[in-house]
Design a protein around this motif. Structure first.
Motif, short mmCIF file in Angstrom:
data_model
loop_
_atom_site.label_atom_id
_atom_site.label_comp_id
_atom_site.label_asym_id
_atom_site.label_seq_id
_atom_site.Cartn_x
_atom_site.Cartn_y
_atom_site.Cartn_z
N PRO A 68 93.90 47.05 -28.98
CA PRO A 68 92.54 46.49 -29.11
C PRO A 68 91.47 47.58 -29.16
CG PRO A 68 93.78 45.32 -27.42
CD PRO A 68 94.59 46.53 -27.79
N PHE A 69 91.66 48.66 -28.41
CA PHE A 69 90.67 49.75 -28.42
C PHE A 69 90.70 50.46 -29.77
CE2 PHE A 69 91.90 49.18 -23.97
CZ PHE A 69 90.66 48.97 -23.39
N GLY A 70 91.92 50.68 -30.30
CA GLY A 70 92.04 51.28 -31.62
C GLY A 70 91.38 50.42 -32.69
N GLY A 71 91.59 49.12 -32.60
CA GLY A 71 90.97 48.21 -33.54
C GLY A 71 89.45 48.22 -33.43
N TYR A 72 88.96 48.26 -32.20
CA TYR A 72 87.50 48.28 -32.01
C TYR A 72 86.90 49.58 -32.56
CZ TYR A 72 82.88 48.21 -29.96
OH TYR A 72 81.53 48.24 -29.80
N LEU A 73 87.59 50.71 -32.35
CA LEU A 73 87.10 51.98 -32.90
C LEU A 73 87.00 51.90 -34.42
CD1 LEU A 73 89.06 54.63 -30.79
CD2 LEU A 73 86.61 54.13 -30.68
N ALA A 74 88.00 51.27 -35.04
CA ALA A 74 87.99 51.16 -36.50
C ALA A 74 86.85 50.27 -36.98
CB ALA A 74 89.34 50.62 -36.99
N ASP A 75 86.58 49.17 -36.26
CA ASP A 75 85.48 48.28 -36.62
C ASP A 75 84.12 48.93 -36.36
OD1 ASP A 75 86.80 46.04 -37.64
OD2 ASP A 75 87.09 45.16 -35.65
N ARG A 76 84.06 49.71 -35.30
CA ARG A 76 82.77 50.25 -34.87
C ARG A 76 82.39 51.54 -35.60
NH1 ARG A 76 78.44 51.43 -34.08
NH2 ARG A 76 77.13 51.32 -32.21
N PHE A 77 83.41 52.36 -35.92
CA PHE A 77 83.12 53.66 -36.50
C PHE A 77 83.78 53.80 -37.88
CE2 PHE A 77 82.92 54.16 -31.85
CZ PHE A 77 81.59 54.53 -31.73
N SER A 78 84.68 54.75 -38.06
CA SER A 78 85.27 55.03 -39.38
C SER A 78 86.76 54.73 -39.39
CB SER A 78 85.04 56.50 -39.76
OG SER A 78 85.82 56.87 -40.86
N LYS A 79 87.16 53.77 -40.23
CA LYS A 79 88.59 53.47 -40.37
C LYS A 79 89.35 54.68 -40.88
CE LYS A 79 87.79 48.52 -41.21
NZ LYS A 79 86.32 48.53 -41.11
N ARG A 80 88.75 55.40 -41.80
CA ARG A 80 89.38 56.60 -42.37
C ARG A 80 89.71 57.62 -41.28
NH1 ARG A 80 85.84 61.17 -44.34
NH2 ARG A 80 87.21 62.71 -45.31
N HIS A 81 88.77 57.91 -40.41
CA HIS A 81 89.00 58.90 -39.37
C HIS A 81 90.04 58.42 -38.36
CE1 HIS A 81 84.77 60.78 -40.15
NE2 HIS A 81 85.70 61.23 -40.98
N VAL A 82 90.01 57.14 -38.04
CA VAL A 82 91.00 56.59 -37.11
C VAL A 82 92.40 56.72 -37.69
CG1 VAL A 82 91.83 54.45 -36.04
CG2 VAL A 82 89.39 55.04 -35.95
N ILE A 83 92.56 56.39 -38.97
CA ILE A 83 93.88 56.43 -39.62
C ILE A 83 94.43 57.85 -39.66
CG2 ILE A 83 95.03 56.17 -41.86
CD1 ILE A 83 93.15 53.69 -42.28
N VAL A 84 93.61 58.80 -40.11
CA VAL A 84 94.09 60.17 -40.27
C VAL A 84 94.41 60.80 -38.92
CG1 VAL A 84 93.49 62.48 -41.08
CG2 VAL A 84 92.90 60.48 -42.46
N THR A 85 93.56 60.58 -37.93
CA THR A 85 93.81 61.14 -36.60
C THR A 85 95.08 60.55 -36.00
OG1 THR A 85 91.44 61.43 -36.24
CG2 THR A 85 92.86 61.46 -34.29
N SER A 86 95.26 59.25 -36.18
CA SER A 86 96.46 58.60 -35.67
C SER A 86 97.72 59.21 -36.28
CB SER A 86 96.40 57.10 -35.98
OG SER A 86 97.57 56.44 -35.54
N LEU A 87 97.73 59.38 -37.60
CA LEU A 87 98.88 59.97 -38.28
C LEU A 87 99.18 61.37 -37.75
CD1 LEU A 87 101.02 60.26 -40.53
CD2 LEU A 87 99.15 60.97 -42.06
N PHE A 88 98.17 62.19 -37.64
CA PHE A 88 98.38 63.58 -37.20
C PHE A 88 98.97 63.63 -35.79
CE2 PHE A 88 97.17 67.53 -35.20
CZ PHE A 88 97.51 68.48 -36.16
N VAL A 89 98.40 62.84 -34.88
CA VAL A 89 98.83 62.91 -33.49
C VAL A 89 100.24 62.36 -33.33
CG1 VAL A 89 98.36 62.14 -31.14
CG2 VAL A 89 96.47 62.86 -32.61
N TRP A 90 100.54 61.18 -33.92
CA TRP A 90 101.88 60.64 -33.70
C TRP A 90 102.94 61.52 -34.37
CZ3 TRP A 90 100.25 56.66 -37.61
CH2 TRP A 90 101.07 56.63 -38.74
N SER A 91 102.60 62.20 -35.44
CA SER A 91 103.57 63.09 -36.09
C SER A 91 103.87 64.29 -35.19
CB SER A 91 103.05 63.54 -37.45
OG SER A 91 102.89 62.44 -38.32
N ALA A 92 102.83 64.81 -34.54
CA ALA A 92 103.05 65.90 -33.59
C ALA A 92 103.92 65.45 -32.42
CB ALA A 92 101.70 66.42 -33.09
#
Length: 406
Positions: A68-92
C-alpha cells in the motif's frame, strides 16, 4: 505537444519496456522454489519443511505490508521513479541472496526482496492504465502479465542450473541480479510518466485515500475476490516443484520444469486471450471484464481438485494447464475491474491494498502448507479446500456493480 498517434504508440512501448522488469520480478521469486533441494542441502540450518515455507512467507508478509505504501508513492509522486528504483534494489538483493550462508541470512534477503519488489506491480499497472483507456486496457495489462509467466517459466529451469556442478544455485541468483541492475539504467531514460491532462488532479492524503477505498463496498468485494484464488495460487507457484518431485519421484530439474513450463505457457496465452475477450465483451456490457474473470476462476476450481487427486505426472500437468487457462483470464482483469470502481488517483494505492491482503494471506498459506506437509495431511484435502474458496470468490466478483471505465 505530443500527438495522439505518437502517444498511442508510446503507450504500447511502455508495456514493452516494462516486460523485462515483470519477467525479472517473478523469475527472481520462482528460482528459489525450483532450487529448493539444492539450497536446503547447501544450507542445513534451514532444517525443516516449515522453515522452508517460512522463507516465501516472510517475503509475502513484508511485500504485503509495503505494497500500500508503494502504491501510494506511485499515486502521489512519480511512477517512473518508483519502478526504476524498485528494479535496481530488488536486483541487488537477488545478487546478495546468492551469497547467503545461513537460514537467517536467507530470511533477511527475502524480507528485503519483499520491500523492494512490493513497489513495482502497483506502480507498473497504474502506469499502463494511465496510458491505455478502456478499449485496450485489458489487452495491455494482459500483455504485461505475459512477462510474469515467462519469468516463472524461466525461473523453473533454474533447477537444472542448481543441479549443474559447473553452475549451481548461487550462480543463478548472481546472474539474475546483475541482469536487473544493468537494465535499470536504460529504463530510467526511456520510461516516462504520462503527460499531464488539463485537469488538476486531486491527490488525497494517505488517510483520505484509505478512507475512500475502504468505504467503497465494491472495492472490499474485489479485495476478497483477489485474495481467495491467490491462496492456492501462491502454493502452486512456490510448492508445486517440490510436490511433483515428492509425488512422482522425479528429479529436481524435471519437477521444476513440469511445475512451471506448461501451466505458465498456457497462462501466458490466456492473459492475452482473456484481455481480448474482455475488451470485446465490454463493448456490449460494462460487466464484460467481470464475466471473463469469473469464467477464469470457474476453470480454476476443477483444476485444483484434479491436481490434488492426480495419480500420474501427466494427469497433474493436464490439470495445471487448465489452471493456467483460468488464472490467465483472472489475472488480466483485476486492475481493469479496479479502474471501474475507483478514480484514477487511487489506482496504485488500491492495487497496493489488494496486494496487502492477498499476499499477506498467501504468506500464511505458504507457511501453513509446509506445516501441513510436515504433519502428513493428504494433498487432496488441502487442494479441495482451496477449490472451495475459489467457488466462493466467483460469487463475490459477480456482486460487483462497476461504473463505466475511465
Amino acid at each position: 505537444m505530443t500527438s495522439a498517434p505518437s502517444l498511442g504508440r508510446y503507450a504500447w512501448l511502455v508495456v514493452m519496456l516494462l516486460w523485462p522488469v515483470a519477467l525479472l520480478n517473478y523469475m527472481d521469486r520462482q528460482m528459489m522454489a525450483a532450487m529448493k533441494f539444492s539450497i536446503m542441502d547447501d544450507l542445513p540450518s534451514i532444517g525443516s519443511e516449515a522453515n522452508w515455507g517460512l522463507l516465501p512467507a516472510v517475503f509475502k508478509w513484508v511485500y504485503a505490508f509495503v505494497s500500500p505504501f508503494g502504491g501510494y508513492l506511485a499515486d502521489r509522486f512519480s511512477k517512473r521513479h518508483v519502478i526504476v528504483t524498485s528494479l535496481f534494489v530488488w536486483s541487488a538483493v537477488t545478487w546478495a541472496t546468492g551469497h547467503a550462508q545461513t537460514f537467517e541470512q536467507l530470511v533477511w534477503s527475502r524480507a528485503l526482496m519483499g520491500i523492494s519488489e512490493a513497489c513495482y506491480i502497483p506502480a507498473a499497472l497504474a502506469l499502463i492504465t494511465d496510458y491505455h483507456n478502456g478499449p485496450t486496457r485489458s489487452r495491455a495489462i494482459g500483455t504485461h502479465q505475459m512477462a510474469i509467466y515467462a519469468g516463472v517459466m524461466i525461473g523453473g529451469f533454474s533447477g537444472y542450473a542448481a543441479d549443474s556442478p559447473s553452475l549451481g544455485w548461487r550462480w543463478a541468483f548472481d546472474a539474475a541480479g546483475i541482469a536487473g541492475v544493468l537494465y535499470a539504467l536504460p529504463l530510467f531514460f526511456l520510461l516516462r510518466n504520462p503527460p499531464a491532462t488539463g485537469e488538476a488532479m486531486v491527490r488525497p492524503s494517505p488517510g483520505r485515500s484509505l478512507g475512500e477505498l475502504l468505504g467503497n463496498r465494491f472495492f472490499i468485494l474485489l479485495v476478497l475476490y483477489f485474495t481467495l484464488p491467490a491462496l492456492a495460487g501462491w502454493v502452486v507457484r512456490d510448492w508445486m516443484p517440490a510436490i511433483l518431485k515428492d509425488q512422482f519421484g522425479i528429479g529436481q530439474g524435471h519437477a521444476g520444469v513440469s511445475a512451471t513450463l506448461y501451466v505458465n505457457l498456457t497462462a501466458l496465452i490466456a492473459v492475452v486471450l482473456g484481455g481480448v475477450l474482455a475488451d470485446r465483451w465490454m463493448k456490449r456490457t460494462i460487466r464484460g471484464r467481470i464475466y471473463i474473470s469469473a469464467i477464469g476462476v470457474g476453470l480454476i476450481i476443477p483444476a485444483l481438485f484434479g491436481v490434488g487427486n492426480a495419480a500420474t505426472l501427466g494427469t497433474a500437468i493436464a490439470f495445471l494447464i487448465v489452471y493456467g487457462l483460468g488464472w490467465g483470464f483472472f489475472d488480466c482483469n483485476n486492475m481493469p475491474i479496479l479502474c471501474q470502481i475507483v478514480r484514477p488517483e487511487l489506482r496504485a494505492t488500491g492495487y497496493g491494498l489488494m496486494n496487502f491482503v492477498s499476499i499477506s494471506c498467501g504468506g500464511f498459506a505458504d507457511w501453513g502448507f509446509g506445516i501441513m506437509r510436515d504433519q502428513g495431511i493428504p494433498l487432496n484435502l488441502i487442494f479441495t479446500a482451496f477449490a472451495a474458496l475459489c467457488a466462493i470468490s466467483v460469487g463475490l466478483v459477480l456482486a460487483i456493480r462497476p461504473k463505466a471505465t475511465v
